[in-house]
Scaffold this active site. Structure first.
Site, PDB file in Angstrom:
ATOM      1  N   LYS A 283      41.410  76.036  14.404  1.00  0.00           N
ATOM      2  CA  LYS A 283      40.753  77.343  14.309  1.00  0.00           C
ATOM      3  C   LYS A 283      39.380  77.238  13.670  1.00  0.00           C
ATOM      4  O   LYS A 283      38.491  78.021  13.927  1.00  0.00           O
ATOM      5  CB  LYS A 283      41.580  78.251  13.393  1.00  0.00           C
ATOM      6  CG  LYS A 283      42.889  78.691  13.950  1.00  0.00           C
ATOM      7  CD  LYS A 283      43.671  79.349  12.818  1.00  0.00           C
ATOM      8  CE  LYS A 283      45.052  79.723  13.265  1.00  0.00           C
ATOM      9  NZ  LYS A 283      46.008  79.644  12.165  1.00  0.00           N
TER      10      LYS A 283
ATOM     11  N   LYS B 126      41.165  68.151   3.841  1.00  0.00           N
ATOM     12  CA  LYS B 126      40.495  69.434   3.602  1.00  0.00           C
ATOM     13  C   LYS B 126      39.624  69.424   2.352  1.00  0.00           C
ATOM     14  O   LYS B 126      38.711  70.234   2.223  1.00  0.00           O
ATOM     15  CB  LYS B 126      41.524  70.567   3.508  1.00  0.00           C
ATOM     16  CG  LYS B 126      42.118  70.933   4.854  1.00  0.00           C
ATOM     17  CD  LYS B 126      42.729  72.315   4.820  1.00  0.00           C
ATOM     18  CE  LYS B 126      43.194  72.737   6.192  1.00  0.00           C
ATOM     19  NZ  LYS B 126      43.872  74.038   6.186  1.00  0.00           N
TER      20      LYS B 126
ATOM     21  N   LYS C  79      42.169  67.122  15.695  1.00  0.00           N
ATOM     22  CA  LYS C  79      43.043  68.134  16.298  1.00  0.00           C
ATOM     23  C   LYS C  79      42.231  69.382  16.645  1.00  0.00           C
ATOM     24  O   LYS C  79      41.203  69.651  16.012  1.00  0.00           O
ATOM     25  CB  LYS C  79      44.218  68.483  15.371  1.00  0.00           C
ATOM     26  CG  LYS C  79      43.869  69.335  14.183  1.00  0.00           C
ATOM     27  CD  LYS C  79      45.114  69.955  13.546  1.00  0.00           C
ATOM     28  CE  LYS C  79      44.683  70.896  12.432  1.00  0.00           C
ATOM     29  NZ  LYS C  79      45.716  71.696  11.849  1.00  0.00           N
TER      30      LYS C  79
HETATM   31  P1  AMP Z   1      47.998  76.805  11.430  1.00  0.00           P
HETATM   32  O1  AMP Z   1      46.952  77.337  12.345  1.00  0.00           O
HETATM   33  O2  AMP Z   1      47.493  75.605  10.657  1.00  0.00           O
HETATM   34  O3  AMP Z   1      48.637  77.820  10.577  1.00  0.00           O
HETATM   35  O4  AMP Z   1      49.141  76.223  12.381  1.00  0.00           O
HETATM   36  C1  AMP Z   1      50.196  77.013  12.895  1.00  0.00           C
HETATM   37  C2  AMP Z   1      51.127  76.124  13.720  1.00  0.00           C
HETATM   38  O5  AMP Z   1      50.416  75.579  14.844  1.00  0.00           O
HETATM   39  C3  AMP Z   1      51.662  74.917  12.944  1.00  0.00           C
HETATM   40  O6  AMP Z   1      53.001  74.682  13.315  1.00  0.00           O
HETATM   41  C4  AMP Z   1      50.776  73.791  13.378  1.00  0.00           C
HETATM   42  O7  AMP Z   1      51.399  72.530  13.263  1.00  0.00           O
HETATM   43  C5  AMP Z   1      50.511  74.157  14.839  1.00  0.00           C
HETATM   44  N1  AMP Z   1      49.228  73.615  15.300  1.00  0.00           N
HETATM   45  C6  AMP Z   1      48.000  73.880  14.780  1.00  0.00           C
HETATM   46  N2  AMP Z   1      47.036  73.212  15.438  1.00  0.00           N
HETATM   47  C7  AMP Z   1      47.675  72.489  16.406  1.00  0.00           C
HETATM   48  C8  AMP Z   1      47.234  71.586  17.435  1.00  0.00           C
HETATM   49  N3  AMP Z   1      45.940  71.303  17.594  1.00  0.00           N
HETATM   50  N4  AMP Z   1      48.174  71.045  18.241  1.00  0.00           N
HETATM   51  C9  AMP Z   1      49.481  71.342  18.095  1.00  0.00           C
HETATM   52  N5  AMP Z   1      49.967  72.177  17.153  1.00  0.00           N
HETATM   53  C10 AMP Z   1      49.077  72.751  16.316  1.00  0.00           C
END
Ligand code: AMP
Ligand code: TRP
Length: 330
Positions: free
Chosen positions: A195, A111, A192
């Site tokens: 968002k 990041k 990955k």
């Molecule tokens: P975040 O959007 O970074 O707050 O992620 C929230 C949850 O979603 C966390 O447990 C991440 O590990 C999971 N997560 C985010 N992006 C992915 C993805 N592309 N595949 C699987 N899990 C994800």
């Protein structure tokens, strides 16, 4: 009852990756565990945000979590900044973590790379995450693959604190789903699904319309060859699409391979788009109902009250061990 804790950042619309890698599992766990799920808005501040947008996203993230099946009667759903203990224990965790440890976090490296200005918070972010987890005497932390290193750091910090100051924190375990823990971008299977993907066709959002889903799936990159087979090393793009299909339609990958034997990508993508649409339809319907009802804010107030009740004694215990006076905490 064992305790579960996990968090989701309100940094944008939730993606299919968030759902398949994390939120779907949160829903399953609510039946057997005492679950605390947190909209981690303080984590979202590590990169500057528009306040109006952030305010909306916080409630909307909670609304999607509820629409996906989290029941506030069964789980404690709350917003991180409503519970001041998170910020307080975060400082203590920053003083427990080492500079070297934080420097090794791959998410920070990714990041911060190429950015002109990086906040101190982006660097210390995993210390706040450790505080989130340790404040609830958490047993298990369900997360996607990308968060494993952060949960392992939380474990290390709990162990270090306990050995320096006496038994204080429960040592948590990460749980990562066997498949679906790393859903990839539809535009680039080496990254990955995120968002904040800059490619408008990279991520499917839980709020996407049927047309948008069809368009994104149609545009999704594929690999050479025509055969629909699961081969993540040689056909990473197709392996990702098969994983998404399998989870959305609840059909094993081998069965999908049979279904599409002798057929091409066009048929496969048609089926995939339909599977995603059907998977998101009920979530979108409940999200609309939820957003109109005022129920989300009510749930978050009650959630913060319960979270405070559980976390305050843990913070007090940590402060006592450190020699801090707790004059105002009774
Ligand atoms: P975040 O959007 O970074 O707050 O992620 C929230 C949850 O979603 C966390 O447990 C991440 O590990 C999971 N997560 C985010 N992006 C992915 C993805 N592309 N595949 C699987 N899990 C994800
Ligand atoms: N850092 C996590 C993410 O980006 C979100 C998070 C914050 C979290 N605190 C947490 C996840 C505690 C699990 C436990 O996905």
């Amino acid at each position: 009852m064992k305790r579960v804790f996990s968090g989701v950042q309100p940094t944008g619309g939730l993606t299919l990756g968030n759902y398949l890698g994390a939120i779907k599992h949160f829903v399953r766990l609510q039946e057997e565990y005492d679950c605390f799920y947190c909209v981690v808005d303080l984590h979202a501040l590590t990169v500057p945000k528009d306040p109006k947008e952030l305010r909306t996203l916080i409630v909307d993230t909670a609304a999607y979590m509820m629409a996906a099946g989290l029941d506030p009667e069964k789980v404690t759903l709350f917003v991180q900044s409503d519970v001041p203990a998170h910020s307080e224990l975060s400082w203590i965790m920053e003083c427990t973590a080492t500079f070297g440890e934080l420097s090794r976090m791959t998410q920070f490296k990714e990041k911060s790379e190429g950015r002109e200005s990086v906040s101190g918070g982006l660097f210390t972010y995993p210390a706040l995450m450790a505080a989130d987890i340790l404040l609830y005497d958490t047993d298990v932390v369900p997360v996607g693959e990308d968060q494993k290193q952060h949960v392992e750091l939380a474990r290390d910090l709990a162990i270090r604190f306990n050995s320096r100051y006496g038994d204080t924190f429960k040592v948590p375990e990460p749980v990562i789903p066997k498949t679906g823990a790393r859903i990839k971008s539809l535009a680039d299977p080496s990254r990955k699904m995120s968002k904040s993907d800059t490619d408008p066709y990279g991520a499917i959002f839980l709020g996407d319309s049927e047309d948008e889903i069809v368009k994104k799936v149609r545009r999704a990159v594929t690999d050479s060859g025509r055969e629909i087979i699961y081969d993540p090393d040689n056909k990473p793009a197709l392996a990702n699409l098969l994983t998404i299909y399998s989870h959305c339609a609840d059909i094993p990958i081998e069965k999908l391979e049979e279904m599409y034997a002798g057929k091409g990508y066009a048929d496969f993508k048609k089926g995939l788009a339909e599977a995603v649409i059907q998977c998101l339809k009920p979530i979108q319907k409940r999200h609309r109902e939820m957003s109109e009802s005022g129920y989300v804010k009510e749930a978050l107030v009650e959630g913060a009250r319960k979270a405070m009740e559980v976390s305050t004694p843990v913070l007090k215990r940590a402060k006592e061990r450190l020699g801090l006076p707790n004059h105002m905490m009774g």
